[in-house]
Design a protein around this motif. Structure first.
Motif, PDB file in Angstrom:
ATOM      1  N   GLY A  97       0.782  -1.214   0.000  1.00  0.00           N
ATOM      2  CA  GLY A  97       0.000   0.000   0.000  1.00  0.00           C
ATOM      3  C   GLY A  97       0.821   1.274   0.000  1.00  0.00           C
ATOM      4  N   GLY A  98       2.137   1.123  -0.057  1.00  0.00           N
ATOM      5  CA  GLY A  98       3.008   2.282  -0.088  1.00  0.00           C
ATOM      6  C   GLY A  98       3.456   2.763   1.275  1.00  0.00           C
ATOM      7  N   SER A  99       3.066   2.056   2.315  1.00  0.00           N
ATOM      8  CA  SER A  99       3.492   2.427   3.656  1.00  0.00           C
ATOM      9  C   SER A  99       4.927   1.993   3.901  1.00  0.00           C
ATOM     10  N   THR A 100       5.609   2.728   4.749  1.00  0.00           N
ATOM     11  CA  THR A 100       6.994   2.419   5.080  1.00  0.00           C
ATOM     12  C   THR A 100       7.135   2.101   6.555  1.00  0.00           C
ATOM     13  N   ASN A 101       8.078   1.226   6.844  1.00  0.00           N
ATOM     14  CA  ASN A 101       8.429   0.889   8.211  1.00  0.00           C
ATOM     15  C   ASN A 101       9.937   0.846   8.320  1.00  0.00           C
ATOM     16  N   TYR A 102      10.456   1.378   9.417  1.00  0.00           N
ATOM     17  CA  TYR A 102      11.896   1.460   9.618  1.00  0.00           C
ATOM     18  C   TYR A 102      12.288   0.904  10.969  1.00  0.00           C
ATOM     19  N   ALA A 103      13.445   0.277  10.997  1.00  0.00           N
ATOM     20  CA  ALA A 103      14.028  -0.101  12.264  1.00  0.00           C
ATOM     21  C   ALA A 103      14.401   1.159  13.034  1.00  0.00           C
ATOM     22  N   GLU A 104      14.254   1.111  14.332  1.00  0.00           N
ATOM     23  CA  GLU A 104      14.494   2.281  15.158  1.00  0.00           C
ATOM     24  C   GLU A 104      15.878   2.908  14.954  1.00  0.00           C
ATOM     25  N   PRO A 105      16.946   2.116  14.813  1.00  0.00           N
ATOM     26  CA  PRO A 105      18.268   2.734  14.658  1.00  0.00           C
ATOM     27  C   PRO A 105      18.440   3.590  13.407  1.00  0.00           C
ATOM     28  N   VAL A 106      17.605   3.378  12.399  1.00  0.00           N
ATOM     29  CA  VAL A 106      17.756   4.124  11.152  1.00  0.00           C
ATOM     30  C   VAL A 106      16.634   5.116  10.912  1.00  0.00           C
ATOM     31  N   LYS A 107      15.652   5.114  11.763  1.00  0.00           N
ATOM     32  CA  LYS A 107      14.494   5.977  11.584  1.00  0.00           C
ATOM     33  C   LYS A 107      14.914   7.444  11.587  1.00  0.00           C
ATOM     34  N   GLY A 108      14.457   8.166  10.590  1.00  0.00           N
ATOM     35  CA  GLY A 108      14.824   9.566  10.448  1.00  0.00           C
ATOM     36  C   GLY A 108      16.066   9.801   9.629  1.00  0.00           C
ATOM     37  N   ARG A 109      16.825   8.742   9.358  1.00  0.00           N
ATOM     38  CA  ARG A 109      18.057   8.866   8.588  1.00  0.00           C
ATOM     39  C   ARG A 109      17.981   8.161   7.238  1.00  0.00           C
ATOM     40  N   PHE A 110      17.221   7.063   7.168  1.00  0.00           N
ATOM     41  CA  PHE A 110      17.107   6.280   5.945  1.00  0.00           C
ATOM     42  C   PHE A 110      15.715   6.451   5.349  1.00  0.00           C
ATOM     43  N   THR A 111      15.643   6.363   4.031  1.00  0.00           N
ATOM     44  CA  THR A 111      14.372   6.430   3.332  1.00  0.00           C
ATOM     45  C   THR A 111      14.306   5.329   2.285  1.00  0.00           C
ATOM     46  N   ILE A 112      13.261   4.509   2.362  1.00  0.00           N
ATOM     47  CA  ILE A 112      13.044   3.469   1.366  1.00  0.00           C
ATOM     48  C   ILE A 112      12.031   3.979   0.337  1.00  0.00           C
ATOM     49  N   SER A 113      12.285   3.697  -0.918  1.00  0.00           N
ATOM     50  CA  SER A 113      11.395   4.138  -1.982  1.00  0.00           C
ATOM     51  C   SER A 113      11.506   3.184  -3.163  1.00  0.00           C
ATOM     52  N   ARG A 114      10.643   3.365  -4.134  1.00  0.00           N
ATOM     53  CA  ARG A 114      10.672   2.502  -5.304  1.00  0.00           C
ATOM     54  C   ARG A 114      10.310   3.286  -6.546  1.00  0.00           C
ATOM     55  N   ASP A 115      10.822   2.839  -7.679  1.00  0.00           N
ATOM     56  CA  ASP A 115      10.460   3.360  -8.980  1.00  0.00           C
ATOM     57  C   ASP A 115       9.909   2.181  -9.768  1.00  0.00           C
ATOM     58  N   ASN A 116       8.597   2.081  -9.836  1.00  0.00           N
ATOM     59  CA  ASN A 116       7.979   0.933 -10.486  1.00  0.00           C
ATOM     60  C   ASN A 116       8.258   0.880 -11.983  1.00  0.00           C
ATOM     61  N   ALA A 117       8.443   2.037 -12.604  1.00  0.00           N
ATOM     62  CA  ALA A 117       8.758   2.071 -14.029  1.00  0.00           C
ATOM     63  C   ALA A 117      10.113   1.449 -14.317  1.00  0.00           C
ATOM     64  N   LYS A 118      11.003   1.511 -13.342  1.00  0.00           N
ATOM     65  CA  LYS A 118      12.338   0.957 -13.504  1.00  0.00           C
ATOM     66  C   LYS A 118      12.535  -0.357 -12.760  1.00  0.00           C
ATOM     67  N   ASN A 119      11.490  -0.828 -12.089  1.00  0.00           N
ATOM     68  CA  ASN A 119      11.587  -2.041 -11.272  1.00  0.00           C
ATOM     69  C   ASN A 119      12.781  -1.971 -10.325  1.00  0.00           C
ATOM     70  N   THR A 120      12.905  -0.845  -9.667  1.00  0.00           N
ATOM     71  CA  THR A 120      14.055  -0.609  -8.809  1.00  0.00           C
ATOM     72  C   THR A 120      13.623  -0.123  -7.439  1.00  0.00           C
ATOM     73  N   LEU A 121      14.219  -0.706  -6.424  1.00  0.00           N
ATOM     74  CA  LEU A 121      14.030  -0.308  -5.039  1.00  0.00           C
ATOM     75  C   LEU A 121      15.243   0.493  -4.590  1.00  0.00           C
ATOM     76  N   TYR A 122      15.021   1.504  -3.785  1.00  0.00           N
ATOM     77  CA  TYR A 122      16.100   2.356  -3.314  1.00  0.00           C
ATOM     78  C   TYR A 122      16.134   2.418  -1.793  1.00  0.00           C
ATOM     79  N   LEU A 123      17.311   2.659  -1.276  1.00  0.00           N
ATOM     80  CA  LEU A 123      17.484   2.991   0.122  1.00  0.00           C
ATOM     81  C   LEU A 123      18.421   4.185   0.198  1.00  0.00           C
ATOM     82  N   GLU A 124      17.865   5.331   0.537  1.00  0.00           N
ATOM     83  CA  GLU A 124      18.661   6.534   0.712  1.00  0.00           C
ATOM     84  C   GLU A 124      19.103   6.616   2.158  1.00  0.00           C
ATOM     85  N   MET A 125      20.396   6.715   2.357  1.00  0.00           N
ATOM     86  CA  MET A 125      20.974   6.716   3.683  1.00  0.00           C
ATOM     87  C   MET A 125      21.725   8.018   3.900  1.00  0.00           C
TER      88      MET A 125
END
Length: 117
Positions: A54-82
């Motif tokens: 559904g597009g919701s995100t969940n993060y482990a506490e140690p990375v919350k606020g610092r990491f961002t998970i996202s996806r580009d469905n057109a490229k079939n690619t998952l990202y993790l911005e740290m």
């Protein structure tokens, strides 16, 4: 076959940033729940972040606020911005998906992230 290929890891100084990518193929990426895990030497593999169907995100506490998970469905690619990386973020980072259709979990080969101290 299902394939997950991570990239983008490397050496970074504390406080620095990296963006990891996971190129996915062999399944319907857009409808799949995707996750990032990491494993440091001598440590258990741990969940870092999840992106639900559904597009919701969940993060482990140690990375919350610092990491961002996202996806580009057109490229079939998952990202993790740290950002604001810490030495304790040093680990091999793995892309992960569980497919109900096969009742199987799939992993990429991993990409090394090293945060120097």
């Amino acid at each position: 076959q299902v394939q997950l290929v991570e990239s983008g890891g490397g050496l970074v100084q504390p406080g620095g940033s990296l963006r990891l990518s996971c190129a996915a193929s062999g399944f319907t990426f857009s409808s799949s729940v995707m996750r990032w895990y990491r494993q440091a030497p001598g440590k258990q593999r741990e969940l870092v972040a999840a992106l639900t169907s559904g597009g919701s995100t969940n993060y482990a506490e140690p990375v919350k606020g610092r990491f961002t998970i996202s996806r580009d469905n057109a490229k079939n690619t998952l990202y993790l911005e740290m950002s604001s990386l810490k030495p304790e973020d040093t680990a091999v980072y793995y892309c992960n998906v569980y497919l109900l259709v096969t009742m199987s979990t799939y992993w990429g080969q991993g990409t090394q992230v090293t945060v120097s101290s």
